[in-house]
Design a protein around this motif. Structure first.
Motif, PDB file in Angstrom:
ATOM      1  N   GLY A 108       0.807  -1.211   0.000  1.00  0.00           N
ATOM      2  CA  GLY A 108       0.000   0.000   0.000  1.00  0.00           C
ATOM      3  C   GLY A 108       0.835   1.254   0.000  1.00  0.00           C
ATOM      4  N   ARG A 109       0.133   2.350   0.237  1.00  0.00           N
ATOM      5  CA  ARG A 109       0.767   3.677   0.291  1.00  0.00           C
ATOM      6  C   ARG A 109       0.619   4.224   1.704  1.00  0.00           C
ATOM      7  N   TYR A 110       1.720   4.740   2.223  1.00  0.00           N
ATOM      8  CA  TYR A 110       1.772   5.201   3.609  1.00  0.00           C
ATOM      9  C   TYR A 110       2.466   6.559   3.678  1.00  0.00           C
ATOM     10  N   MET A 111       2.218   7.262   4.761  1.00  0.00           N
ATOM     11  CA  MET A 111       3.019   8.416   5.124  1.00  0.00           C
ATOM     12  C   MET A 111       3.860   8.032   6.334  1.00  0.00           C
ATOM     13  N   VAL A 167       3.001   2.014  14.438  1.00  0.00           N
ATOM     14  CA  VAL A 167       2.263   1.647  13.230  1.00  0.00           C
ATOM     15  C   VAL A 167       0.786   1.940  13.443  1.00  0.00           C
ATOM     16  N   GLY A 168       0.178   2.664  12.499  1.00  0.00           N
ATOM     17  CA  GLY A 168      -1.198   3.089  12.661  1.00  0.00           C
ATOM     18  C   GLY A 168      -2.185   2.320  11.811  1.00  0.00           C
ATOM     19  N   PRO A 206      -1.192   4.788   7.406  1.00  0.00           N
ATOM     20  CA  PRO A 206      -1.650   4.231   6.124  1.00  0.00           C
ATOM     21  C   PRO A 206      -2.583   5.189   5.391  1.00  0.00           C
ATOM     22  N   LEU A 207      -2.369   5.323   4.095  1.00  0.00           N
ATOM     23  CA  LEU A 207      -3.274   6.108   3.254  1.00  0.00           C
ATOM     24  C   LEU A 207      -4.149   5.203   2.394  1.00  0.00           C
ATOM     25  N   VAL A 212      -6.266   0.624   6.338  1.00  0.00           N
ATOM     26  CA  VAL A 212      -7.325   1.636   6.313  1.00  0.00           C
ATOM     27  C   VAL A 212      -8.648   0.882   6.421  1.00  0.00           C
ATOM     28  N   VAL A 213      -9.368   1.131   7.505  1.00  0.00           N
ATOM     29  CA  VAL A 213     -10.547   0.336   7.853  1.00  0.00           C
ATOM     30  C   VAL A 213     -11.773   1.240   7.892  1.00  0.00           C
TER      31      VAL A 213
END
Length: 253
Positions: A108-111, A167-168, A206-207, A212-213
């Motif tokens: 995925g894509r994260y910041m 980690v988010g 996470p973007l 992402v939930v």
């Protein structure tokens, strides 16, 4: 060791970088039961955190620590040579356990954010749409009309270790309203976290990934366009806005 992993890091600003990850065999996941009531987060074999979601979006979630769950020290080393870009961004060598966490995340894509925001000890924490007593392992990072962010430690009876990578998961529409999202940051290091304490938090946000939930997913089954729009808005607007706030680059959220 993790294999077939591709990971790129692009610095966006002094305190924010974008991470693109392709991982065919992630070892850290957020997974849900078929009825979307029970969720777990952590190492796929032995998740550390367990959550229960109420049938009504007006009620509280529960979030508990499983002391038998795996931590970052139980993850395999990351074979991908990612330290050069990350060390340049963090202006220091990233610790081994944080590299293991990065190499275990789902595609995925994260910041990645370096933050000087100060977590607070509060009596209550917003879980779902209800304030509940905060456990010793909880710290509140953000509490506004549109975002709520908290940090949860790997030991239910102790403060979270915040010297390693947090980690988010992004819990969209967490209160049942589309204009409010929760960001739950997890300490997966425990007592093995780097000993050197720092005022700076290191966060993976996470973007666009399975971290992402959509908390309202059970209520959107007949509205797939709305479900897609909510996720796209997080990836393009709300997630980056929170990352900028977390980095201290914006105060308006």
């Amino acid at each position: 060791m993790t294999t077939n992993l591709t990971l790129t890091v692009q610095q966006v600003s002094e305190h924010v970088a974008e991470l693109i990850l392709t991982n065919p065999a992630p070892r850290v996941m957020f997974t849900s039961s078929k009825d979307y009531v029970t969720h777990v987060f952590g190492a796929v074999e032995r998740p550390r955190f367990r959550m229960e979601q109420p049938y009504s979006p007006d009620d509280a979630w529960s979030l508990d620590v499983d002391p038998t769950g795996a931590l970052s020290a139980n993850l395999p080393p990351c074979a991908q040579p990612i330290t050069v870009d990350l060390d340049a961004f963090f202006e220091k060598q990233l610790d081994e356990l944080s590299r293991r966490l990065l190499g275990a995340l789902p595609s995925g894509r994260y910041m990645i954010v370096r933050s000087l925001r100060t977590p607070e000890v509060k009596d209550t924490v917003l879980l779902g749409n209800e304030l509940v007593p905060a456990k010793p392992n909880c710290r509140t990072l953000c509490d506004t009309r549109t975002y709520h962010a908290a940090i949860f430690g790997a030991d239910a009876a102790a403060a979270p270790q915040m010297s390693g990578l947090l980690v988010g998961i992004a819990l969209l529409s967490s209160t049942g309203q589309n204009n409010h999202d929760a960001i739950w940051l997890f300490d997966l290091h425990g007592t093995a976290a780097p000993a050197a304490q720092t005022a700076e938090l290191s966060v993976v946000l996470p973007l666009d990934s399975s971290l992402v939930v959509d908390a309202m997913a059970p209520f959107r089954t007949s509205r797939p366009e709305e479900a897609r729009e909510i996720r796209e808005r997080w990836a393009s607007e709300r997630g980056p806005a929170f990352a900028r706030w977390l980095a201290g680059e914006s105060e308006a959220i």
